[in-house]
Scaffold this active site. Structure first.
Site, PDB file in Angstrom:
ATOM      1  N   GLY A  45      -0.551   6.511  -5.055  1.00  0.00           N
ATOM      2  CA  GLY A  45       0.822   6.620  -5.537  1.00  0.00           C
ATOM      3  C   GLY A  45       1.300   5.275  -6.051  1.00  0.00           C
ATOM      4  N   GLN A  50       7.108  -1.214  -8.503  1.00  0.00           N
ATOM      5  CA  GLN A  50       5.939  -2.051  -8.218  1.00  0.00           C
ATOM      6  C   GLN A  50       5.359  -2.713  -9.463  1.00  0.00           C
ATOM      7  OE1 GLN A  50       4.164   1.380  -5.841  1.00  0.00           O
ATOM      8  NE2 GLN A  50       3.255  -0.385  -4.829  1.00  0.00           N
ATOM      9  N   CYS A 110      -0.246  -0.047   1.037  1.00  0.00           N
ATOM     10  CA  CYS A 110       0.555  -0.134  -0.183  1.00  0.00           C
ATOM     11  C   CYS A 110      -0.089  -1.138  -1.132  1.00  0.00           C
ATOM     12  CB  CYS A 110       1.961  -0.597   0.181  1.00  0.00           C
ATOM     13  SG  CYS A 110       3.056  -0.763  -1.230  1.00  0.00           S
ATOM     14  N   LEU A 111      -0.151  -0.798  -2.421  1.00  0.00           N
ATOM     15  CA  LEU A 111      -0.744  -1.715  -3.407  1.00  0.00           C
ATOM     16  C   LEU A 111       0.052  -3.023  -3.502  1.00  0.00           C
ATOM     17  CD1 LEU A 111      -1.638   0.767  -6.317  1.00  0.00           C
ATOM     18  CD2 LEU A 111      -3.205  -0.260  -4.667  1.00  0.00           C
ATOM     19  N   HIS A 152       7.115   7.461   0.871  1.00  0.00           N
ATOM     20  CA  HIS A 152       6.758   6.046   0.702  1.00  0.00           C
ATOM     21  C   HIS A 152       7.145   5.565  -0.704  1.00  0.00           C
ATOM     22  CE1 HIS A 152       3.755   2.584   1.172  1.00  0.00           C
ATOM     23  NE2 HIS A 152       4.001   2.589  -0.132  1.00  0.00           N
ATOM     24  N   GLU A 153       6.791   6.368  -1.719  1.00  0.00           N
ATOM     25  CA  GLU A 153       7.072   5.967  -3.114  1.00  0.00           C
ATOM     26  C   GLU A 153       8.568   6.011  -3.423  1.00  0.00           C
ATOM     27  OE1 GLU A 153       4.784   4.512  -4.609  1.00  0.00           O
ATOM     28  OE2 GLU A 153       3.159   5.196  -3.347  1.00  0.00           O
ATOM     29  N   HIS A 156      10.242   2.893  -2.393  1.00  0.00           N
ATOM     30  CA  HIS A 156      10.092   1.778  -3.344  1.00  0.00           C
ATOM     31  C   HIS A 156      11.246   1.760  -4.346  1.00  0.00           C
ATOM     32  CE1 HIS A 156       6.292  -0.160  -2.500  1.00  0.00           C
ATOM     33  NE2 HIS A 156       5.627   0.973  -2.491  1.00  0.00           N
TER      34      HIS A 156
HETATM   35 NI    NI Z   1       3.684   1.293  -1.789  1.00  0.00          NI
END
Ligand code: NI
Length: 184
Positions: A45, A50, A110-111, A152-153, A156
């Site tokens: 995701g 991000q 998470c990236l 989670h997304e 963000h």
């Molecule tokens: Ni993330």
């Protein structure tokens, strides 16, 4: 085009995203680039926040999630040949969670916080309303990892990171570790 990803503790990750007004060419290009970036980074995701684009856009592809969602387009039923589609690319523009139930703990990564994982309590059953990359409104009922990933997304887009749910002490340790790493 693969876009650079912001990393914790970059303060731009704390920006609140604005709603998308129209799904125009620029939005479609951004969605395309976000999918390309997510697949290149082996993520499941990615939120526009991000990649330093502060619009309410999320892309996702949770492997083996075929039994975890029911997608209803406003005007017609979205038919996915689930048997033959290994990939489940989903794009959420201006998403809103309209119902949630059953909490569960999942290990998340998470990236934007590379090399770090933590257990977070989330709802394991949610309904989300959004617009897709074609500008079509849809409702999605999601369970399990897919539901967790959506929460989670969506966090963000509000400037919230999964590590915010950890104890203050753990957050402090993580910040110190990150600082050490960036000093080399
Ligand atoms: Ni993330």
């Amino acid at each position: 085009m693969i876009l650079p990803i912001l990393h914790f503790p970059d303060s731009r990750l704390r920006t609140k995203a604005s709603a998308v007004k129209t799904v125009d060419k620029n939005v479609k290009k951004l969605v395309e680039d976000m999918f390309e970036t997510m697949y290149a980074e082996d993520g499941i995701g990615l939120a526009a926040t991000q990649v330093n684009q502060h619009l309410q856009i999320v892309v996702m592809d949770v492997p083996d999630s075929q039994d975890d969602y029911e997608l209803l387009l406003k005007d017609r039923e979205h038919k996915v040949d689930k048997k033959y589609n290994k990939r489940h690319p989903l794009c959420f523009i201006n998403p809103k969670i309209t119902s949630k139930s059953n909490t569960e703990k999942h290990t998340e990564g998470c990236l934007s916080v590379p090399g770090f994982q933590a257990d977070v309590e989330r709802f394991s059953k949610i309904t989300v309303e959004a617009i897709n990359e074609k500008g079509e409104a849809f409702t999605l009922n999601a369970n399990n990892l897919l539901a967790v990933c959506i929460q989670h997304e969506l966090d963000h887009l509000k400037g919230v990171l999964f590590i915010d749910y950890m104890s203050k002490l753990k957050q402090k340790r993580l910040l110190e570790k990150t600082k050490k790493l960036s000093k080399g």
